[in-house]
Design an enzyme around this catalytic site. Structure first.
Site: not given
Length: 414
Positions: A99, A148, A176-177, A265, A360
Protein backbone atom coordinates in the site's frame (compact mmCIF):
# COMPACT_ATOMS: atom_id res chain seq x y z
CA UNK A 1 18.23 -9.17 12.83
CA UNK A 2 16.53 -11.43 10.31
CA UNK A 3 14.51 -9.57 7.71
CA UNK A 4 14.85 -6.95 5.02
CA UNK A 5 15.98 -3.35 4.96
CA UNK A 6 14.05 -1.30 2.42
CA UNK A 7 15.63 1.87 1.06
CA UNK A 8 13.32 4.55 -0.30
CA UNK A 9 13.63 7.92 -1.99
CA UNK A 10 10.83 10.12 -0.69
CA UNK A 11 9.51 13.57 -1.57
CA UNK A 12 7.44 14.61 1.43
CA UNK A 13 5.30 17.72 1.83
CA UNK A 14 5.13 17.44 5.63
CA UNK A 15 8.85 18.37 5.74
CA UNK A 16 9.50 15.98 8.63
CA UNK A 17 11.26 12.95 7.19
CA UNK A 18 11.91 11.30 10.55
CA UNK A 19 8.25 11.42 11.48
CA UNK A 20 7.23 10.19 8.03
CA UNK A 21 9.67 7.29 8.26
CA UNK A 22 8.30 6.27 11.67
CA UNK A 23 4.75 6.39 10.31
CA UNK A 24 5.73 4.09 7.46
CA UNK A 25 7.61 1.67 9.73
CA UNK A 26 4.62 1.34 12.03
CA UNK A 27 1.95 1.46 9.34
CA UNK A 28 3.47 -1.46 7.45
CA UNK A 29 3.96 -3.58 10.58
CA UNK A 30 2.07 -3.29 13.89
CA UNK A 31 0.05 -0.15 13.13
CA UNK A 32 0.79 1.93 16.25
CA UNK A 33 3.16 1.98 19.20
CA UNK A 34 3.03 4.85 21.68
CA UNK A 35 -0.60 4.24 22.64
CA UNK A 36 -0.14 0.51 23.22
CA UNK A 37 -0.09 -0.86 26.79
CA UNK A 38 3.41 -1.76 27.99
CA UNK A 39 2.71 -5.51 28.01
CA UNK A 40 1.45 -5.41 24.44
CA UNK A 41 4.50 -3.38 23.41
CA UNK A 42 6.71 -6.16 24.79
CA UNK A 43 4.73 -8.76 22.83
CA UNK A 44 4.81 -6.83 19.55
CA UNK A 45 8.32 -5.38 19.69
CA UNK A 46 9.78 -8.22 17.62
CA UNK A 47 7.25 -7.45 14.86
CA UNK A 48 7.77 -3.68 14.82
CA UNK A 49 9.35 -2.01 11.80
CA UNK A 50 12.43 0.02 12.67
CA UNK A 51 13.78 3.17 11.05
CA UNK A 52 17.52 2.69 10.58
CA UNK A 53 18.46 5.73 8.49
CA UNK A 54 17.04 9.13 7.54
CA UNK A 55 18.96 11.52 5.29
CA UNK A 56 17.73 14.77 3.79
CA UNK A 57 18.87 15.47 0.23
CA UNK A 58 19.21 18.78 -1.63
CA UNK A 59 16.02 20.41 -2.88
CA UNK A 60 15.15 20.06 -6.56
CA UNK A 61 13.17 23.02 -7.79
CA UNK A 62 12.05 21.20 -10.93
CA UNK A 63 10.36 18.57 -8.73
CA UNK A 64 8.57 21.26 -6.71
CA UNK A 65 7.37 22.85 -9.94
CA UNK A 66 6.22 19.50 -11.33
CA UNK A 67 4.28 18.62 -8.17
CA UNK A 68 2.95 22.12 -7.66
CA UNK A 69 4.11 22.15 -4.05
CA UNK A 70 7.30 22.33 -2.04
CA UNK A 71 8.59 18.97 -0.84
CA UNK A 72 11.53 17.69 1.16
CA UNK A 73 13.58 15.03 -0.61
CA UNK A 74 15.32 12.34 1.34
CA UNK A 75 16.51 8.77 1.74
CA UNK A 76 14.93 6.61 4.41
CA UNK A 77 15.74 3.03 5.37
CA UNK A 78 13.37 0.79 7.30
CA UNK A 79 14.00 -2.70 8.65
CA UNK A 80 11.10 -5.16 8.50
CA UNK A 81 11.43 -8.33 10.65
CA UNK A 82 11.15 -11.64 8.81
CA UNK A 83 8.65 -12.78 11.45
CA UNK A 84 6.11 -10.64 9.61
CA UNK A 85 6.23 -12.34 6.22
CA UNK A 86 6.78 -15.64 4.49
CA UNK A 87 10.12 -16.01 2.63
CA UNK A 88 8.84 -15.27 -0.86
CA UNK A 89 8.95 -12.25 -3.14
CA UNK A 90 5.18 -11.54 -3.17
CA UNK A 91 5.15 -11.32 0.63
CA UNK A 92 8.36 -9.29 0.78
CA UNK A 93 7.26 -6.79 -1.86
CA UNK A 94 3.81 -6.40 -0.32
CA UNK A 95 5.37 -5.78 3.08
CA UNK A 96 7.92 -3.23 1.90
CA UNK A 97 6.00 -1.55 -0.90
CA UNK A 98 2.40 -2.74 -1.00
CA UNK A 99 0.00 0.00 0.00
CA UNK A 100 3.00 2.30 0.44
CA UNK A 101 3.40 2.41 -3.35
CA UNK A 102 0.03 4.23 -3.44
CA UNK A 103 0.99 6.79 -0.81
CA UNK A 104 2.49 9.82 -2.50
CA UNK A 105 5.91 10.41 -4.00
CA UNK A 106 7.94 7.45 -2.78
CA UNK A 107 10.23 5.12 -4.74
CA UNK A 108 11.69 1.82 -3.55
CA UNK A 109 15.33 1.81 -4.64
CA UNK A 110 16.80 -1.19 -2.82
CA UNK A 111 16.07 -4.19 -0.64
CA UNK A 112 18.80 -5.70 1.54
CA UNK A 113 18.14 -9.28 2.64
CA UNK A 114 19.58 -10.77 5.81
CA UNK A 115 21.75 -13.81 5.08
CA UNK A 116 19.24 -16.33 6.43
CA UNK A 117 16.49 -14.84 4.26
CA UNK A 118 18.69 -14.67 1.17
CA UNK A 119 19.31 -18.40 1.49
CA UNK A 120 15.64 -18.95 0.68
CA UNK A 121 16.38 -17.81 -2.90
CA UNK A 122 18.54 -20.09 -5.02
CA UNK A 123 19.02 -17.52 -7.79
CA UNK A 124 20.23 -18.43 -11.29
CA UNK A 125 20.47 -22.16 -11.86
CA UNK A 126 23.30 -21.75 -14.38
CA UNK A 127 24.67 -18.21 -14.37
CA UNK A 128 27.42 -16.66 -16.45
CA UNK A 129 30.03 -19.39 -16.07
CA UNK A 130 27.75 -22.30 -17.00
CA UNK A 131 26.32 -20.47 -20.03
CA UNK A 132 29.88 -19.85 -21.22
CA UNK A 133 30.68 -23.55 -20.80
CA UNK A 134 27.70 -24.51 -22.93
CA UNK A 135 28.93 -22.26 -25.72
CA UNK A 136 32.66 -22.94 -25.19
CA UNK A 137 33.19 -19.16 -25.18
CA UNK A 138 35.20 -17.85 -22.24
CA UNK A 139 37.24 -14.81 -23.29
CA UNK A 140 34.86 -12.41 -24.99
CA UNK A 141 31.37 -10.96 -24.66
CA UNK A 142 28.57 -13.03 -26.14
CA UNK A 143 26.67 -11.86 -29.20
CA UNK A 144 22.90 -12.26 -29.37
CA UNK A 145 20.39 -11.46 -32.08
CA UNK A 146 16.61 -11.37 -32.24
CA UNK A 147 14.16 -12.94 -34.62
CA UNK A 148 12.43 -10.02 -36.32
CA UNK A 149 9.25 -10.00 -38.38
CA UNK A 150 8.19 -13.52 -37.40
CA UNK A 151 4.49 -12.76 -36.91
CA UNK A 152 2.61 -14.27 -39.84
CA UNK A 153 5.70 -16.17 -41.06
CA UNK A 154 6.13 -19.94 -41.20
CA UNK A 155 8.75 -22.41 -40.01
CA UNK A 156 10.63 -22.20 -43.29
CA UNK A 157 11.21 -18.47 -42.77
CA UNK A 158 12.32 -19.10 -39.19
CA UNK A 159 14.83 -21.72 -40.30
CA UNK A 160 16.31 -19.40 -42.95
CA UNK A 161 16.66 -16.52 -40.49
CA UNK A 162 18.14 -18.75 -37.82
CA UNK A 163 20.66 -20.24 -40.22
CA UNK A 164 21.86 -16.84 -41.44
CA UNK A 165 22.31 -15.50 -37.91
CA UNK A 166 24.22 -18.60 -36.82
CA UNK A 167 26.53 -18.49 -39.85
CA UNK A 168 27.19 -14.84 -39.03
CA UNK A 169 28.76 -15.90 -35.74
CA UNK A 170 25.92 -15.08 -33.36
CA UNK A 171 26.11 -17.02 -30.09
CA UNK A 172 22.45 -16.82 -29.08
CA UNK A 173 19.33 -16.17 -31.14
CA UNK A 174 16.18 -15.36 -29.20
CA UNK A 175 12.53 -15.24 -30.15
CA UNK A 176 10.84 -11.87 -30.25
CA UNK A 177 8.98 -11.38 -26.97
CA UNK A 178 5.77 -10.79 -28.96
CA UNK A 179 5.93 -14.19 -30.67
CA UNK A 180 3.33 -16.27 -28.88
CA UNK A 181 1.89 -19.71 -29.52
CA UNK A 182 0.45 -19.81 -33.04
CA UNK A 183 -0.44 -22.23 -35.82
CA UNK A 184 2.44 -21.26 -38.13
CA UNK A 185 5.31 -21.61 -35.66
CA UNK A 186 4.11 -23.68 -32.69
CA UNK A 187 6.45 -24.02 -29.73
CA UNK A 188 7.74 -27.57 -30.12
CA UNK A 189 8.07 -27.28 -33.88
CA UNK A 190 10.12 -24.09 -33.45
CA UNK A 191 12.44 -25.83 -31.03
CA UNK A 192 12.95 -28.98 -33.11
CA UNK A 193 13.40 -27.09 -36.38
CA UNK A 194 15.79 -24.67 -34.71
CA UNK A 195 17.91 -27.45 -33.24
CA UNK A 196 18.13 -29.11 -36.65
CA UNK A 197 19.35 -25.90 -38.31
CA UNK A 198 21.85 -25.06 -35.58
CA UNK A 199 23.30 -28.55 -35.55
CA UNK A 200 23.78 -28.35 -39.32
CA UNK A 201 25.56 -24.99 -39.00
CA UNK A 202 27.78 -26.36 -36.24
CA UNK A 203 28.77 -29.38 -38.31
CA UNK A 204 29.52 -27.23 -41.36
CA UNK A 205 31.10 -24.12 -39.83
CA UNK A 206 32.15 -25.21 -36.34
CA UNK A 207 30.21 -22.42 -34.65
CA UNK A 208 27.82 -23.21 -31.83
CA UNK A 209 24.64 -21.13 -31.48
CA UNK A 210 21.90 -21.46 -28.85
CA UNK A 211 18.23 -20.68 -29.46
CA UNK A 212 16.10 -19.01 -26.75
CA UNK A 213 12.45 -19.90 -27.29
CA UNK A 214 9.67 -17.72 -25.86
CA UNK A 215 7.57 -19.44 -23.18
CA UNK A 216 4.01 -18.11 -23.22
CA UNK A 217 0.41 -19.03 -22.38
CA UNK A 218 -1.78 -18.69 -19.31
CA UNK A 219 0.09 -18.68 -16.01
CA UNK A 220 -1.40 -22.06 -15.09
CA UNK A 221 0.12 -23.55 -18.27
CA UNK A 222 3.54 -21.86 -18.25
CA UNK A 223 5.44 -24.53 -16.35
CA UNK A 224 4.08 -27.31 -18.55
CA UNK A 225 4.89 -25.28 -21.68
CA UNK A 226 8.44 -24.78 -20.44
CA UNK A 227 8.82 -28.51 -19.89
CA UNK A 228 7.46 -29.19 -23.37
CA UNK A 229 10.12 -26.89 -24.79
CA UNK A 230 12.87 -28.55 -22.74
CA UNK A 231 11.73 -32.03 -23.76
CA UNK A 232 11.80 -30.92 -27.40
CA UNK A 233 15.45 -29.90 -26.96
CA UNK A 234 15.33 -26.20 -26.09
CA UNK A 235 18.70 -24.59 -25.30
CA UNK A 236 17.34 -21.55 -23.46
CA UNK A 237 13.99 -20.11 -22.43
CA UNK A 238 12.88 -16.51 -22.95
CA UNK A 239 10.33 -15.32 -20.40
CA UNK A 240 8.34 -12.10 -20.05
CA UNK A 241 8.97 -11.99 -16.32
CA UNK A 242 7.02 -8.84 -15.50
CA UNK A 243 3.93 -9.83 -17.47
CA UNK A 244 3.71 -12.98 -15.33
CA UNK A 245 5.41 -11.91 -12.11
CA UNK A 246 8.73 -12.57 -10.43
CA UNK A 247 7.33 -15.47 -8.45
CA UNK A 248 6.41 -17.32 -11.66
CA UNK A 249 9.98 -16.82 -12.89
CA UNK A 250 11.25 -18.28 -9.62
CA UNK A 251 8.87 -21.22 -9.99
CA UNK A 252 10.40 -22.03 -13.39
CA UNK A 253 13.98 -21.50 -12.25
CA UNK A 254 13.62 -23.78 -9.24
CA UNK A 255 12.03 -26.65 -11.17
CA UNK A 256 14.69 -29.33 -11.66
CA UNK A 257 12.96 -30.60 -14.81
CA UNK A 258 13.48 -27.19 -16.45
CA UNK A 259 17.21 -27.71 -16.80
CA UNK A 260 18.09 -24.87 -19.19
CA UNK A 261 19.02 -21.21 -18.56
CA UNK A 262 16.25 -18.60 -18.44
CA UNK A 263 16.38 -15.18 -20.08
CA UNK A 264 14.17 -12.49 -18.50
CA UNK A 265 12.70 -9.90 -20.86
CA UNK A 266 11.93 -6.44 -19.40
CA UNK A 267 8.57 -5.97 -21.18
CA UNK A 268 6.15 -3.98 -18.96
CA UNK A 269 8.89 -3.11 -16.45
CA UNK A 270 9.00 0.46 -17.71
CA UNK A 271 5.63 1.04 -16.08
CA UNK A 272 7.30 0.27 -12.72
CA UNK A 273 10.72 1.90 -13.09
CA UNK A 274 10.59 4.93 -15.37
CA UNK A 275 9.50 7.60 -12.89
CA UNK A 276 12.03 9.32 -10.64
CA UNK A 277 9.30 9.81 -8.02
CA UNK A 278 7.41 6.52 -7.95
CA UNK A 279 7.84 2.77 -8.44
CA UNK A 280 11.08 0.79 -8.28
CA UNK A 281 14.66 1.59 -9.16
CA UNK A 282 15.93 -0.03 -12.35
CA UNK A 283 18.71 -1.80 -10.47
CA UNK A 284 16.33 -3.37 -7.96
CA UNK A 285 13.72 -4.63 -10.42
CA UNK A 286 15.89 -5.50 -13.44
CA UNK A 287 18.94 -6.44 -11.41
CA UNK A 288 18.67 -7.74 -7.87
CA UNK A 289 15.13 -9.13 -7.91
CA UNK A 290 15.54 -10.86 -11.27
CA UNK A 291 18.77 -12.44 -10.04
CA UNK A 292 17.15 -13.60 -6.79
CA UNK A 293 14.20 -15.00 -8.76
CA UNK A 294 16.54 -17.06 -10.94
CA UNK A 295 17.14 -15.23 -14.22
CA UNK A 296 20.37 -16.30 -15.91
CA UNK A 297 20.10 -13.29 -18.25
CA UNK A 298 18.48 -9.90 -17.71
CA UNK A 299 17.65 -7.73 -20.72
CA UNK A 300 17.42 -3.97 -20.16
CA UNK A 301 17.73 -0.80 -22.25
CA UNK A 302 21.31 0.21 -22.98
CA UNK A 303 22.58 3.78 -22.46
CA UNK A 304 23.34 4.12 -26.18
CA UNK A 305 20.40 3.03 -28.31
CA UNK A 306 16.92 4.21 -29.16
CA UNK A 307 15.28 3.27 -25.81
CA UNK A 308 18.15 4.49 -23.67
CA UNK A 309 18.51 4.37 -19.90
CA UNK A 310 20.71 6.84 -18.10
CA UNK A 311 24.19 5.36 -18.03
CA UNK A 312 24.38 5.22 -14.22
CA UNK A 313 21.13 3.25 -14.09
CA UNK A 314 22.27 0.74 -16.71
CA UNK A 315 25.60 0.25 -14.96
CA UNK A 316 23.89 -0.25 -11.60
CA UNK A 317 21.72 -2.98 -13.12
CA UNK A 318 24.82 -4.73 -14.45
CA UNK A 319 26.59 -4.40 -11.11
CA UNK A 320 23.73 -5.97 -9.16
CA UNK A 321 23.61 -8.85 -11.65
CA UNK A 322 27.33 -9.60 -11.58
CA UNK A 323 28.60 -8.66 -8.13
CA UNK A 324 30.21 -11.68 -6.48
CA UNK A 325 27.91 -13.32 -3.94
CA UNK A 326 28.80 -16.54 -2.12
CA UNK A 327 25.20 -17.73 -2.35
CA UNK A 328 24.04 -16.58 -5.80
CA UNK A 329 25.50 -17.24 -9.22
CA UNK A 330 26.04 -14.23 -11.46
CA UNK A 331 23.53 -13.30 -14.17
CA UNK A 332 24.44 -12.02 -17.63
CA UNK A 333 23.62 -8.33 -18.21
CA UNK A 334 22.11 -7.79 -21.67
CA UNK A 335 22.03 -4.06 -22.58
CA UNK A 336 19.69 -3.81 -25.55
CA UNK A 337 17.79 -1.63 -28.04
CA UNK A 338 19.27 0.26 -30.96
CA UNK A 339 22.68 -1.43 -30.79
CA UNK A 340 24.90 -1.43 -33.91
CA UNK A 341 28.59 -2.38 -34.32
CA UNK A 342 29.78 1.19 -33.75
CA UNK A 343 28.64 0.92 -30.12
CA UNK A 344 30.71 -2.19 -29.35
CA UNK A 345 33.72 -0.28 -27.91
CA UNK A 346 31.40 1.61 -25.55
CA UNK A 347 29.72 -1.60 -24.38
CA UNK A 348 33.03 -3.30 -23.58
CA UNK A 349 34.40 -0.17 -21.92
CA UNK A 350 31.34 0.26 -19.70
CA UNK A 351 30.20 -3.31 -19.02
CA UNK A 352 33.39 -5.32 -19.38
CA UNK A 353 33.72 -8.81 -20.79
CA UNK A 354 30.83 -10.49 -18.98
CA UNK A 355 28.06 -8.99 -21.07
CA UNK A 356 25.78 -10.06 -23.90
CA UNK A 357 25.69 -7.68 -26.87
CA UNK A 358 22.11 -7.85 -28.13
CA UNK A 359 21.13 -6.57 -31.57
CA UNK A 360 18.07 -6.76 -33.78
CA UNK A 361 18.10 -4.22 -36.57
CA UNK A 362 21.87 -3.88 -36.19
CA UNK A 363 22.16 -7.43 -37.52
CA UNK A 364 19.13 -7.85 -39.77
CA UNK A 365 19.46 -4.37 -41.29
CA UNK A 366 22.97 -4.97 -42.61
CA UNK A 367 23.15 -4.64 -46.43
CA UNK A 368 24.64 -8.16 -46.56
CA UNK A 369 21.84 -9.59 -44.46
CA UNK A 370 22.00 -11.23 -41.06
CA UNK A 371 25.20 -13.07 -41.98
CA UNK A 372 26.91 -9.78 -42.73
CA UNK A 373 25.46 -8.18 -39.61
CA UNK A 374 26.70 -10.95 -37.35
CA UNK A 375 30.16 -10.91 -38.93
CA UNK A 376 30.36 -7.13 -38.52
CA UNK A 377 29.64 -7.41 -34.80
CA UNK A 378 32.13 -10.22 -34.34
CA UNK A 379 34.80 -8.19 -36.12
CA UNK A 380 34.01 -5.19 -33.89
CA UNK A 381 34.24 -7.34 -30.75
CA UNK A 382 37.57 -8.89 -31.78
CA UNK A 383 39.04 -5.51 -32.73
CA UNK A 384 37.97 -3.88 -29.47
CA UNK A 385 39.46 -6.70 -27.40
CA UNK A 386 42.73 -6.23 -29.31
CA UNK A 387 42.66 -2.46 -28.78
CA UNK A 388 42.23 -1.69 -32.48
CA UNK A 389 39.99 1.28 -33.42
CA UNK A 390 37.06 0.11 -35.54
CA UNK A 391 37.87 2.40 -38.46
CA UNK A 392 41.27 0.71 -38.78
CA UNK A 393 39.84 -2.80 -39.11
CA UNK A 394 40.18 -4.38 -42.54
CA UNK A 395 36.79 -6.11 -42.61
CA UNK A 396 34.28 -5.48 -45.37
CA UNK A 397 31.16 -6.28 -43.31
CA UNK A 398 32.25 -4.05 -40.43
CA UNK A 399 33.19 -1.24 -42.82
CA UNK A 400 29.74 -1.45 -44.43
CA UNK A 401 28.03 -1.34 -41.02
CA UNK A 402 30.03 1.70 -39.92
CA UNK A 403 29.17 3.50 -43.14
CA UNK A 404 25.48 2.76 -42.62
CA UNK A 405 25.09 3.44 -38.89
CA UNK A 406 28.15 5.48 -38.04
CA UNK A 407 31.11 4.99 -35.73
CA UNK A 408 30.45 7.02 -32.57
CA UNK A 409 33.51 5.53 -30.87
CA UNK A 410 35.91 7.06 -33.42
CA UNK A 411 36.02 10.45 -31.73
CA UNK A 412 35.95 9.13 -28.17
CA UNK A 413 38.84 7.78 -26.13
CA UNK A 414 37.82 4.25 -25.15
Amino acid sequence: MSGIIATYVIHDDSHNLTKKAEQIALGLTIGSWTHLPHLLQKQLKQHKGNVVHVEELPQQEEVNNYLGKKVTKGIIKIQYPSLNFSPDLPAILTTAFGKLSLDGEIKLIDLTFSDDLKRQFSGPKFGIEEVRKRLHVHNRPLLMSIFKGMIGRNIGYLKTQLRDQAIGGVDIVKDDEILFENALTPLEKRVRSGKEVLQSVYETYGHRTLYAVNITGRTYDVKENAKRAVNAGADLLLFNAFAYGLDVLQLLAEDQDINVPIMAHPAISGAYTSSKLYGFSHSLLLGKLLRYAGADFSLFPSPYGNVALEKKDALQIAETLTIVDSHLKRSFPVPSAGIHPGFVPFILRDFGNDVVINAGGGIHGHPNGAQGGGKAFRAAIDATLQGTPLHEVDDADLHTALQLWGNPSREVKI
